[in-house]
Scaffold this motif. Sequence first.
Motif, mmCIF file in Angstrom:
data_model
loop_
_atom_site.group_PDB
_atom_site.id
_atom_site.type_symbol
_atom_site.label_atom_id
_atom_site.label_comp_id
_atom_site.label_asym_id
_atom_site.label_seq_id
_atom_site.Cartn_x
_atom_site.Cartn_y
_atom_site.Cartn_z
ATOM 1 N N THR A 184 0.845 -1.208 0.000
ATOM 2 C CA THR A 184 0.000 0.000 0.000
ATOM 3 C C THR A 184 0.872 1.247 0.000
ATOM 4 N N VAL A 185 0.181 2.366 -0.077
ATOM 5 C CA VAL A 185 0.876 3.645 -0.078
ATOM 6 C C VAL A 185 1.609 3.801 1.265
ATOM 7 N N ASP A 186 2.749 4.352 1.197
ATOM 8 C CA ASP A 186 3.553 4.479 2.405
ATOM 9 C C ASP A 186 3.153 5.703 3.210
ATOM 10 N N ASP A 187 2.027 5.609 3.906
ATOM 11 C CA ASP A 187 1.706 6.740 4.784
ATOM 12 C C ASP A 187 2.050 6.343 6.220
ATOM 13 N N GLU A 188 2.131 7.353 7.030
ATOM 14 C CA GLU A 188 2.653 7.165 8.379
ATOM 15 C C GLU A 188 1.839 6.170 9.202
ATOM 16 N N GLU A 189 0.533 6.228 8.962
ATOM 17 C CA GLU A 189 -0.373 5.356 9.702
ATOM 18 C C GLU A 189 0.035 3.897 9.540
ATOM 19 N N ASP A 190 0.548 3.615 8.382
ATOM 20 C CA ASP A 190 0.809 2.233 8.056
ATOM 21 C C ASP A 190 2.189 1.776 8.529
ATOM 22 N N ASP A 191 2.958 2.696 9.026
ATOM 23 C CA ASP A 191 4.312 2.358 9.456
ATOM 24 C C ASP A 191 4.222 1.437 10.667
ATOM 25 N N PRO A 192 4.726 0.229 10.559
ATOM 26 C CA PRO A 192 4.625 -0.695 11.693
ATOM 27 C C PRO A 192 5.361 -0.173 12.927
ATOM 28 N N ARG A 193 6.235 0.799 12.742
ATOM 29 C CA ARG A 193 6.977 1.348 13.879
ATOM 30 C C ARG A 193 6.150 2.340 14.682
ATOM 31 N N ALA A 194 5.085 2.845 14.030
ATOM 32 C CA ALA A 194 4.335 3.962 14.628
ATOM 33 C C ALA A 194 3.911 3.689 16.064
ATOM 34 N N GLU A 195 3.341 2.525 16.283
ATOM 35 C CA GLU A 195 2.850 2.212 17.622
ATOM 36 C C GLU A 195 3.984 2.164 18.642
ATOM 37 N N LEU A 196 5.113 1.561 18.231
ATOM 38 C CA LEU A 196 6.252 1.483 19.145
ATOM 39 C C LEU A 196 6.786 2.883 19.462
ATOM 40 N N ILE A 197 6.861 3.704 18.429
ATOM 41 C CA ILE A 197 7.367 5.072 18.628
ATOM 42 C C ILE A 197 6.444 5.843 19.563
ATOM 43 N N ARG A 198 5.117 5.655 19.343
ATOM 44 C CA ARG A 198 4.159 6.331 20.224
ATOM 45 C C ARG A 198 4.363 5.895 21.674
ATOM 46 N N ARG A 199 4.565 4.620 21.874
ATOM 47 C CA ARG A 199 4.759 4.122 23.241
ATOM 48 C C ARG A 199 6.051 4.657 23.855
ATOM 49 N N LEU A 200 7.078 4.676 23.028
ATOM 50 C CA LEU A 200 8.364 5.189 23.528
ATOM 51 C C LEU A 200 8.237 6.651 23.952
ATOM 52 N N GLN A 201 7.526 7.414 23.124
ATOM 53 C CA GLN A 201 7.356 8.839 23.433
ATOM 54 C C GLN A 201 6.534 9.018 24.703
ATOM 55 N N GLU A 202 5.468 8.232 24.798
ATOM 56 C CA GLU A 202 4.611 8.341 25.977
ATOM 57 C C GLU A 202 5.398 7.984 27.238
ATOM 58 N N TYR A 203 6.201 6.943 27.120
ATOM 59 C CA TYR A 203 6.991 6.534 28.278
ATOM 60 C C TYR A 203 8.029 7.599 28.634
ATOM 61 N N GLU A 204 8.642 8.144 27.587
ATOM 62 C CA GLU A 204 9.666 9.178 27.816
ATOM 63 C C GLU A 204 9.070 10.373 28.577
ATOM 64 N N ILE A 205 7.861 10.747 28.185
ATOM 65 C CA ILE A 205 7.212 11.896 28.835
ATOM 66 C C ILE A 205 7.000 11.605 30.323
ATOM 67 N N ILE A 206 6.538 10.400 30.624
ATOM 68 C CA ILE A 206 6.234 10.078 32.015
ATOM 69 C C ILE A 206 7.514 9.892 32.816
ATOM 70 N N LYS A 207 8.535 9.408 32.139
ATOM 71 C CA LYS A 207 9.825 9.245 32.800
ATOM 72 C C LYS A 207 10.367 10.617 33.230
ATOM 73 N N ARG A 208 10.230 11.580 32.335
ATOM 74 C CA ARG A 208 10.653 12.944 32.671
ATOM 75 C C ARG A 208 9.787 13.521 33.786
ATOM 76 N N ALA A 209 8.496 13.269 33.691
ATOM 77 C CA ALA A 209 7.575 13.788 34.704
ATOM 78 C C ALA A 209 7.959 13.250 36.076
ATOM 79 N N ALA A 210 8.331 11.948 36.123
ATOM 80 C CA ALA A 210 8.730 11.346 37.392
ATOM 81 C C ALA A 210 9.979 12.041 37.924
#
Lengths: 287, 192, 192
Positions: free
Chosen positions: A133-159
């Motif tokens: 399919t067309v290579d849009d960001e939604e389809d990037d299999p990494r997207a979910e992992l990156i989102r989780r990493l970012q979310e974790y990073e934010i909370i790690k900083r908050a802590a």
Amino acid sequence: MTTTAIDSASQNDKNSVLDSGRNSELGEMQQQVLPLALVHGEAMVEKPLDLFIPPDALEVILEAFEGPLDLLLYLIRKQKFDIVDLPVAEITHQYMEYVDVMKSLKLELAAEYLVMAAILAEIKSRLLLPKTTVDDEEDDPRAELIRRLQEYEIIKRAAEDIDELPRLERDVHLPNVDLPESYKPRVVEAQVDLQDLVLAMQGVLKRVEAFQHHHIQRENLSTRERMSQILAKLKPGQFVEFSDLFLLEEGRAGVVVTFLAILELIKESLVECVQSQVFGHIQVKSV
Amino acid sequence: MNHNQQLKNLIESMLFVADGPLSIKAIQTTLEDDTALTRKQLQAIISELQLDYAERGVNLIEVASGFRFQAANEHADQIALLWKEKAPRYTRAMLETLSLIAYRQPITRGEIEDIRGVSVSSYIIKTLQERNWVKVVGHKEVPGRPALLATTEEFLDYFSLKSLAELPELMPVSEINLDTEQVDEQLETAEA
Amino acid sequence: MNHNQQLKNLIESMLFVADGPLSIKAIQTTLEDDTALTRKQLQAIISELQLDYAERGVNLIEVASGFRFQAANEHADQIALLWKEKAPRYTRAMLETLSLIAYRQPITRGEIEDIRGVSVSSYIIKTLQERNWVKVVGHKEVPGRPALLATTEEFLDYFSLKSLAELPELMPVSEINLDTEQVDEQLETAEA
């Protein structure tokens, strides 16, 4: 895992250890580690080889991670990878090396680390597949992992930020001012409902009735009668020997009736008992 | 000493002697038998006290559950010398869990685990509850009805915050950069 | 803020925050790394603080082992309101005694004992008198001249009664259809 082991691997050692870990020579290191792993204590830190990681030190390092996301963030940082353009193949490779070391050290490997390994492997394999399919960001299999990493990073900083906040016990000290010695706590009186009062009175009345009923049936009349007889015996202001009031020929029952009658008279303040000395005779007189 | 001065002194005493922060309401309730003090009058007295103590060794500050005196910030280090005992340190696991509850409340334990990528030990939740920093505020209507966790006023008091809005701002996603300096630092603080 | 002022503030903080009274020596020891403060200088600072707080809600007082802040004496009673100690609920014996005094006044303690069939403890009479619900209104002209007890205006006020005539009418005993168990139960819960 002892603190001595942490101490023996100095801060600098740990940093150099990490750098060597980054050099992805862990497979080779393991071979060197294995024979040494049998020896505990000084032997392991005595003469670090170039790429040698003292097992205890590595254990400390690995235990410093709060989980797979934390470890991944560390690897990404260390390699200056761009989090939004994650080189999955490379990061997976490094991650697996750490996991392998954990295994070889027989660390209690949390299931979460293995789950992450599976996720990484899956992303890697999907990236290898020809794109359909067309290579849009939604389809990037990494997207979910990156989102989780970012979310974790934010909370790690908050802590970290929360840890920095001034807090009681550590940074904020409260005054400890006492009340003067004369202080007495004020007591809050018990609450009483009018209902409680009425209920208590009803209870008393009911008990009194039951009690009287009982007595009327058994002895009240004879006691009342005996009371009158005793009063008749007593002349105002004149003492009579207590024992003279009893007629032994009446037997035990008669003595009891007389005794109850005297008690009743005393209770109703109709007679008075006087004992002038201890163990002396008791004198009775009408009031 | 006039009546107002006496009243002010009394409130000052109360704030000093109380076990925890005193709210305007609590002061009013305690005094109601003796004085008919409006909220506004009380507020004025407290403002006056705050001013009196602004430059002193203790300050009157407001936290979530009310007003309390505390040693002035600039002396904290030296005052710490009076105590041999060290203040408790909290592990990263504890702080990250607390942060998630503070910033994402109400939140279930499962949701915390999803974000942190590791399981949250019962010990951590229990400790946070025993410290009265975290309480169960309800149950999520999903299978298993997991408890929804939120922070308490005591949590805010402990960190000298008036409300959750005063928590440090979260880092915007766009600012997640990856400078290497932080890496070693992280390990060092984690090990310390 | 000049240096002296800062030092005074620090000592003020220390005195407020310390667990117990601080002696001059203890203050000197804590501060010795930072300041070379003589005993005399320290004494002067403390005197100054004592003066500052002389008219306030807390005073700096000297006790055997040193100096400490404590709430000003004149407020002790009102501050004590913050520590309300709840008195235990009235026992059945207390309630029965009170009801007999209310309904059968004036009545002697002996008469109460006769009706209740058990002795009435001095504690009960004392408690009721201390609460200002019961007072001695005279003495019965019988040997021993026992006190005649009656209820007070405060008693009426507490129960929102204008006069004793407003006390609820007692049901004739025959009409008390509550079986005794129920009554006991109710009294017990009242005692609990």
